[in-house]
Enzyme design. Sequence first.
Site, PDB file in Angstrom:
ATOM      1  CE  LYS A  41      -2.577  -2.498   3.292  1.00 36.76           C
ATOM      2  NZ  LYS A  41      -2.898  -2.269   4.909  1.00 36.76           N
ATOM      3  N   GLY A  42       2.031   0.932   0.253  1.00 33.51           N
ATOM      4  CA  GLY A  42       2.984   2.391   0.571  1.00 33.51           C
ATOM      5  C   GLY A  42       3.108   3.132  -0.611  1.00 33.51           C
ATOM      6  CG  ASP A  98       6.476   3.183   0.051  1.00 30.30           C
ATOM      7  OD1 ASP A  98       6.703   2.115  -0.529  1.00 30.30           O
ATOM      8  OD2 ASP A  98       6.330   3.181   1.515  1.00 30.30           O
ATOM      9  CG  ASP A 101      14.695  -0.997   3.836  1.00 32.80           C
ATOM     10  OD1 ASP A 101      15.907  -0.901   4.125  1.00 32.80           O
ATOM     11  OD2 ASP A 101      13.979  -0.847   4.853  1.00 32.80           O
ATOM     12  CB  VAL A 152      11.503   7.269   6.827  1.00 25.50           C
ATOM     13  CG1 VAL A 152      12.574   7.890   7.155  1.00 25.50           C
ATOM     14  CG2 VAL A 152      11.726   5.955   6.047  1.00 25.50           C
ATOM     15  CG  ASP A 158       3.246   0.554   7.423  1.00 25.19           C
ATOM     16  OD1 ASP A 158       3.869   0.539   6.149  1.00 25.19           O
ATOM     17  OD2 ASP A 158       2.829  -0.472   7.912  1.00 25.19           O
TER      18      ASP A 158
HETATM   19  C1  PRP Z   1       7.816  -1.711   2.402  1.00 24.29           C
HETATM   20  C2  PRP Z   1       7.841  -0.630   1.271  1.00 24.29           C
HETATM   21  C3  PRP Z   1       8.475  -1.255  -0.020  1.00 24.29           C
HETATM   22  C4  PRP Z   1       9.255  -2.299   0.735  1.00 24.29           C
HETATM   23  C5  PRP Z   1      10.623  -1.875   0.850  1.00 24.29           C
HETATM   24  O1  PRP Z   1       6.611  -2.396   1.901  1.00 24.29           O
HETATM   25  O2  PRP Z   1       6.586   0.063   1.122  1.00 24.29           O
HETATM   26  O3  PRP Z   1       7.215  -1.887  -0.709  1.00 24.29           O
HETATM   27  O4  PRP Z   1       8.707  -2.560   1.946  1.00 24.29           O
HETATM   28  O5  PRP Z   1      11.434  -2.700   1.368  1.00 24.29           O
HETATM   29  P1  PRP Z   1      12.522  -3.658   0.709  1.00 24.29           P
HETATM   30  O6  PRP Z   1      13.514  -2.889  -0.114  1.00 24.29           O
HETATM   31  O7  PRP Z   1      13.654  -4.189   1.755  1.00 24.29           O
HETATM   32  O8  PRP Z   1      12.079  -4.807  -0.080  1.00 24.29           O
HETATM   33  P2  PRP Z   1       5.551  -3.258   2.973  1.00 24.29           P
HETATM   34  O9  PRP Z   1       6.043  -4.723   2.755  1.00 24.29           O
HETATM   35  O10 PRP Z   1       5.863  -2.775   4.255  1.00 24.29           O
HETATM   36  O11 PRP Z   1       4.144  -3.080   2.614  1.00 24.29           O
HETATM   37  P3  PRP Z   1       3.170  -1.699   2.490  1.00 24.29           P
HETATM   38  O12 PRP Z   1       3.814  -1.011   1.265  1.00 24.29           O
HETATM   39  O13 PRP Z   1       1.988  -2.195   2.381  1.00 24.29           O
HETATM   40  O14 PRP Z   1       3.713  -0.930   3.782  1.00 24.29           O
HETATM   41 MG    MG Z   2       5.003  -1.271   5.261  1.00 19.68          MG
HETATM   42 MN    MN Z   3       5.396  -1.410   0.112  1.00 16.13          MN
END
Ligand code: PRP
Ligand code: MG
Ligand code: MN
Length: 175
Positions: A41-42, A98, A101, A152, A158
């Site tokens: 959802k990010g 978003d 990482d 962040v 989130d």
């Molecule tokens: C978070 C963020 C990215 C991903 C980055 O998503 O929105 O999609 O992690 O991390 P990475 O580079 O280590 O793979 P999350 O899985 O928390 O889901 P969300 O978008 O619903 O918050």
């Molecule tokens: Mg997330």
């Molecule tokens: Mn995400």
Amino acid sequence: MKYKIENLIDKESVEKRIKELAREIERDYAGEEIYCVGLLKGSVIFLSDLVKELNLPVIIDFMSVSSYGSETVSSGDVKILKDTDLDLRGKNVLIVEDIIDTGLTLEYVIKYFKEGKGVKNLRTCTLLNKPDRRKVDVKVDYIGFNVPDKFVIGYGLDYDQKYRNLPYIAVVIPE
Ligand code: PRP
Ligand code: MG
Ligand code: MN
């Protein structure tokens, strides 16, 4: 956990940077049709703001892949929760995120789009990039801001599903 929230990037700076990214993207695609695929959802807040700035024929789709759950660190275990609705074969696709990482989510989606979906031209765009945390080398074509290795939130990001609606980027600091 007791924590406090500290501002990192204010609303005006985020909005200004999104406009700059849109100009770069417009230049690179030069009037071509572009499929902007947000990872739920990010990406939703950033994607919404970005596409409004794009003076190009834009088609929006979403995919949901999750690896984090309620954890604050990546498990590296990527799952498809919802695939794209549209056929992306032979299309110009811009993956919108978003934050990048470890890069594991993006690496998985890039491979899936190229090998599984036959995307012709694939690029990636992220509001935030955390280079210090990278585990795999992924190509990110458009980066809003590089951020330090802190937790962040805001603008779609989130903390345990909360704070996505903050109109700025902040940091969670344990007390
Ligand atoms: C978070 C963020 C990215 C991903 C980055 O998503 O929105 O999609 O992690 O991390 P990475 O580079 O280590 O793979 P999350 O899985 O928390 O889901 P969300 O978008 O619903 O918050
Ligand atoms: Mg997330
Ligand atoms: Mn995400």
